[in-house]
Design a protein around this motif. Structure first.
Motif, short mmCIF file in Angstrom:
data_model
loop_
_atom_site.label_atom_id
_atom_site.label_comp_id
_atom_site.label_asym_id
_atom_site.label_seq_id
_atom_site.Cartn_x
_atom_site.Cartn_y
_atom_site.Cartn_z
N ILE A 111 0.93 -1.28 0.01
CA ILE A 111 -0.04 -0.14 0.08
C ILE A 111 0.89 1.38 0.17
O ILE A 111 0.61 2.14 -0.65
CB ILE A 111 -1.02 -0.22 1.12
N GLU A 112 2.16 1.09 0.70
CA GLU A 112 3.01 2.18 0.38
C GLU A 112 3.51 2.56 -0.88
O GLU A 112 3.69 3.74 -1.46
CB GLU A 112 4.30 2.05 1.49
N LEU A 113 3.51 1.34 -1.57
CA LEU A 113 3.87 1.64 -2.79
C LEU A 113 3.01 2.41 -3.69
O LEU A 113 3.35 3.34 -4.71
CB LEU A 113 3.73 -0.03 -3.39
N LEU A 114 1.71 2.25 -3.29
CA LEU A 114 0.43 3.02 -4.26
C LEU A 114 0.87 4.42 -3.93
O LEU A 114 0.92 5.19 -4.94
CB LEU A 114 -0.90 2.65 -3.63
N GLY A 116 3.54 5.59 -3.59
CA GLY A 116 4.77 6.25 -4.34
C GLY A 116 4.44 6.54 -5.89
O GLY A 116 5.48 6.98 -6.40
N ILE A 117 3.46 5.91 -6.26
CA ILE A 117 3.22 5.98 -7.73
C ILE A 117 3.09 7.31 -7.98
O ILE A 117 1.98 8.10 -7.77
CB ILE A 117 2.14 4.87 -8.23
N PRO A 118 3.82 7.92 -9.11
CA PRO A 118 3.50 9.49 -9.43
C PRO A 118 2.31 9.79 -9.91
O PRO A 118 1.66 8.87 -10.66
CB PRO A 118 4.55 9.54 -10.56
N SER A 119 1.55 10.95 -9.60
CA SER A 119 0.33 11.29 -9.71
C SER A 119 -0.10 11.09 -11.31
O SER A 119 -1.03 10.83 -11.94
CB SER A 119 -0.17 12.34 -9.15
N VAL A 120 1.05 11.67 -12.22
CA VAL A 120 0.82 11.73 -13.72
C VAL A 120 0.96 10.34 -14.03
O VAL A 120 -0.08 10.04 -15.21
CB VAL A 120 2.07 12.63 -14.33
N VAL A 121 1.29 9.48 -13.39
CA VAL A 121 1.04 7.90 -13.99
C VAL A 121 -0.25 7.39 -13.68
O VAL A 121 -1.06 6.68 -14.67
CB VAL A 121 2.39 7.21 -13.34
N ILE A 122 -0.83 7.85 -12.37
CA ILE A 122 -2.17 7.40 -12.08
C ILE A 122 -3.20 8.00 -12.94
O ILE A 122 -4.10 7.40 -13.36
CB ILE A 122 -2.49 7.93 -10.55
N PHE A 125 -3.10 6.32 -16.34
CA PHE A 125 -3.87 5.16 -16.16
C PHE A 125 -5.38 5.27 -16.35
O PHE A 125 -6.19 4.66 -17.10
CB PHE A 125 -3.46 4.35 -14.86
N LEU A 155 -8.59 6.53 -4.90
CA LEU A 155 -7.44 5.60 -4.84
C LEU A 155 -6.17 6.21 -4.46
O LEU A 155 -5.43 5.60 -3.53
CB LEU A 155 -7.16 5.19 -6.37
N ILE B 25 -4.10 -1.91 -7.15
CA ILE B 25 -2.70 -1.29 -7.19
C ILE B 25 -1.90 -2.43 -8.05
O ILE B 25 -0.91 -2.13 -8.92
CB ILE B 25 -1.88 -1.58 -5.58
N LEU B 235 5.31 12.55 -20.14
CA LEU B 235 4.13 11.53 -20.09
C LEU B 235 2.93 12.45 -20.30
O LEU B 235 1.96 12.17 -21.02
CB LEU B 235 4.17 10.77 -18.92
N ASN B 267 12.31 4.09 -4.41
CA ASN B 267 11.52 3.77 -3.03
C ASN B 267 12.00 2.29 -2.47
O ASN B 267 12.14 2.17 -1.34
CB ASN B 267 10.07 3.45 -3.30
#
Lengths: 291, 283
Positions: A111-114, A116-122, A125, A155, B25, B235, B267
């Motif tokens: 969940i920490e990984l989530l 870390g995903i950059p908002s532009v990638v989200i 998606f 999310l 995720i 991107l 990370n």
């Protein structure tokens, strides 16, 4: 000897100087946003901001009413909160109270990984995967709606809500739960009637911090909400938030124009909103830590 | 019997919700890897973009993001760590300390686009840096400063008081104690949290939108006063602003994969470091 003392003091004051940098930055943020926004008050005047139309580029008459942007941000924030709170709190309860140790060790970093995903990638998606789904489910002409934005933001708020709620739930003393179980309450009854109420203020703080993250989020929202400045409560229509307006329009405005200053006002309103939300949640967290 | 059934059902619902989050995720990462991998080749990673990014590679964006990350580290790391040392070792309860802590909490909550406006007003216009690596790095550094301070302070607080007392009792000065007996044991912990902040800086788009990022600039930067392309902004441009946005999906997925690999790689480094630290020092 004197030189040692001098050195000790020098180190101390240098470190103090660096620590005050944070105060300086906060002051500069307010100062420079204010400085760029301020002249708008005299020309065209503050009342211009209160209008209900945002048409910064027009051949007839330019209007800078930020009302539709504020309602856009609020609509998305409320929707995202409504979606993420039940999910986030369930996740926190599961991870802290029900999950086995092996599950815990896997879920928490995941969940920490989530986060870390950059908002532009989200946002990307959302644009290529989620928007077509929303479009076909609701039979719309475009999948770029307030709902799509809210789903993505939910999310993005979930990791914040889970991490902080889990912390609050975990800090409920073991004796409370043991007492409840000893009185014959079931595991769910204990969670529902003892653990959650005892950690309630922590959960509230988590929700508010999550809301702060949602209202300030820019890229994901800008990419999937369609960006039409409408005043509407319909989640299936396009909206434009405050953050997206700044990001999308600031690149193209002439420096010092009315439009430029109006965008700094939007930034200032955003800053004050998030600042207030954060202060309240900090107060709540502090109170509950003292208990 | 009936109550037992409801109890079990609720537990299963909560479990289902949690697994659903994990599934989403996993799906996002899986989707980007599976569609991004075919786009990755030597030319994509080391070539210059052509036809405003529809063809060619993304080297300038990779280099630009790395330059921004390095610039951010140079500014934010010393400043953040020094602040943390002050707060953990020197600060007494009082007005100034309270104000510093309030400022840190406030900074942590400022939306990233507001940092962009601030960077535009202060670094780009007032200092006259123009849209440049230095303006972008300074803006990103302000943004991640609170993350570095808070996590470094936690690492410092984890060092037992007895280590400090022992050193002081032997006649060492306060700074000698900190430098020789506290920092060596907390440095890797301080780095762990800082790395997480740096990962965030690498992936942020909104602050660099107004302070550094170039739409299409197929060359490498020569100085810190140059504009650069950056992965997250690239991107965004490819996905939303490009005239053929729906035809260049592989380029978009490829860029997303490189960005996500960079950020999650940073990370992961932090997580591995954290596990090592926990094994090494048990107080």
């Amino acid at each position: 000897m004197a030189s040692t003392r001098f050195k000790e003091n020098a180190v101390k004051y240098v470190l103090l100087g660096t620590a005050t940098a944070s105060i300086l930055i906060v002051i500069l943020i307010f100062l420079f946003l204010g400085k760029e926004a301020f002249p708008f008050l005299f020309d065209p005047g503050f009342s211009e901001l209160l209008g209900s139309r945002w048409t910064p580029v027009s051949f007839v008459k330019e209007t800078f009413g930020i009302y539709p942007l504020v309602t856009g941000s609020f609509l998305i924030t409320l929707l995202a909160t409504a979606l993420s709170v039940p999910i986030g709190v369930c996740g926190a309860i599961y991870i802290s109270e029900i999950a086995r140790n092996t599950e815990k060790e896997f879920f928490k970093p995941f969940i920490e990984l989530l986060a870390g995903i950059p908002s532009v990638v989200i946002g990307f998606f959302g644009l290529v995967v989620l928007a077509p789904i929303v479009k076909s489910v609701f039979n719309l002409s475009s999948g770029l709606t307030a709902l799509t934005g809210a789903l993505l933001l939910a999310l993005m708020a979930i990791p914040t809500i889970i991490t902080i709620s889990e912390d609050a739930i975990r800090s409920v003393p073991r004796s409370y739960k043991d007492a409840s179980l000893a009185l014959g309450a079931s595991k769910m009854q204990t969670i529902w009637k003892v653990t959650v109420p005892a950690s309630f203020s922590g959960i509230i703080a988590a929700v508010m911090l999550g809301m702060g993250r949602v209202i300030g989020e820019t890229m994901a929202v800008m990419m999937v909400t369609g960006n039409a400045p409408l005043i509407s409560a319909n989640p299936l229509e396009s909206v434009r938030t405050m953050t997206a307006t700044i990001a999308a329009e600031m690149g193209e405005v002439p420096f010092g124009s009315d439009h430029y200053r109006a965008l700094f006002w939007v930034g200032l309103v955003l800053l004050i909103l998030t600042f207030t939300l954060n202060m309240i949640s900090m107060k709540v967290l502090k109170k509950y830590r003292m208990q | 019997m009936n109550r037992n059934f409801i109890e079990k059902a609720i537990i299963w619902i909560i479990r289902g919700v949690t697994y659903f989050i994990v599934f989403v995720i996993g799906y996002i990462i899986f989707d980007i890897i599976i569609h991004g991998l075919p786009a990755i080749n030597w030319e994509f990673l080391t070539g210059f973009p052509r036809r405003s990014g529809a063809e060619g590679g993304i080297l300038p964006a990779i280099v630009g993001t790395l330059a921004l990350v390095i610039g951010t580290i140079i500014v934010a790391l010393p400043l953040g760590m020094a602040s943390a040392i002050y707060l953990s070792e020197y600060a007494r309860q009082g007005r100034l300390t309270r104000m510093i802590r309030l400022a840190i909490v406030t900074l942590a909550g400022v939306p990233s686009i507001v940092f962009g406006l601030f960077g535009l007003g202060l670094f780009v216009l007032f200092f006259g840096f123009g849209a440049s690596i230095i303006a972008g790095s300074l803006t990103l550094a302000c943004m991640i400063l609170p993350i570095i301070i808070v996590s470094s302070e936690e690492a410092l607080k984890a060092v037992p008081q007895s280590l400090r007392d022992g050193s002081l009792a032997l006649g060492a000065t306060k700074w000698e104690t900190i430098f020789k007996n506290v920092l060596p044991y907390s440095l890797s912990g301080m780095l762990t949290g800082s790395i997480l902040g740096i990962g965030r800086a690498a992936g942020e788009t909104a602050p660099i939108l107004l302070t550094v990022a170039a739409f299409f600039l197929p060359k490498l930067p020569n100085s810190v006063f140059d504009q650069v392309m950056a992965l997250p902004y690239h991107l965004y441009i490819l996905a939303t602003q490009h005239p053929q946005a729906d035809k260049i999906l592989p380029m978009q997925y490829g860029t997303a994969l490189v960005l996500i690999t960079l950020v999650l790689g940073i990370n992961l480094l932090a997580i591995i470091l954290r596990i090592k630290v926990r094994r090494k020092y048990r107080w």
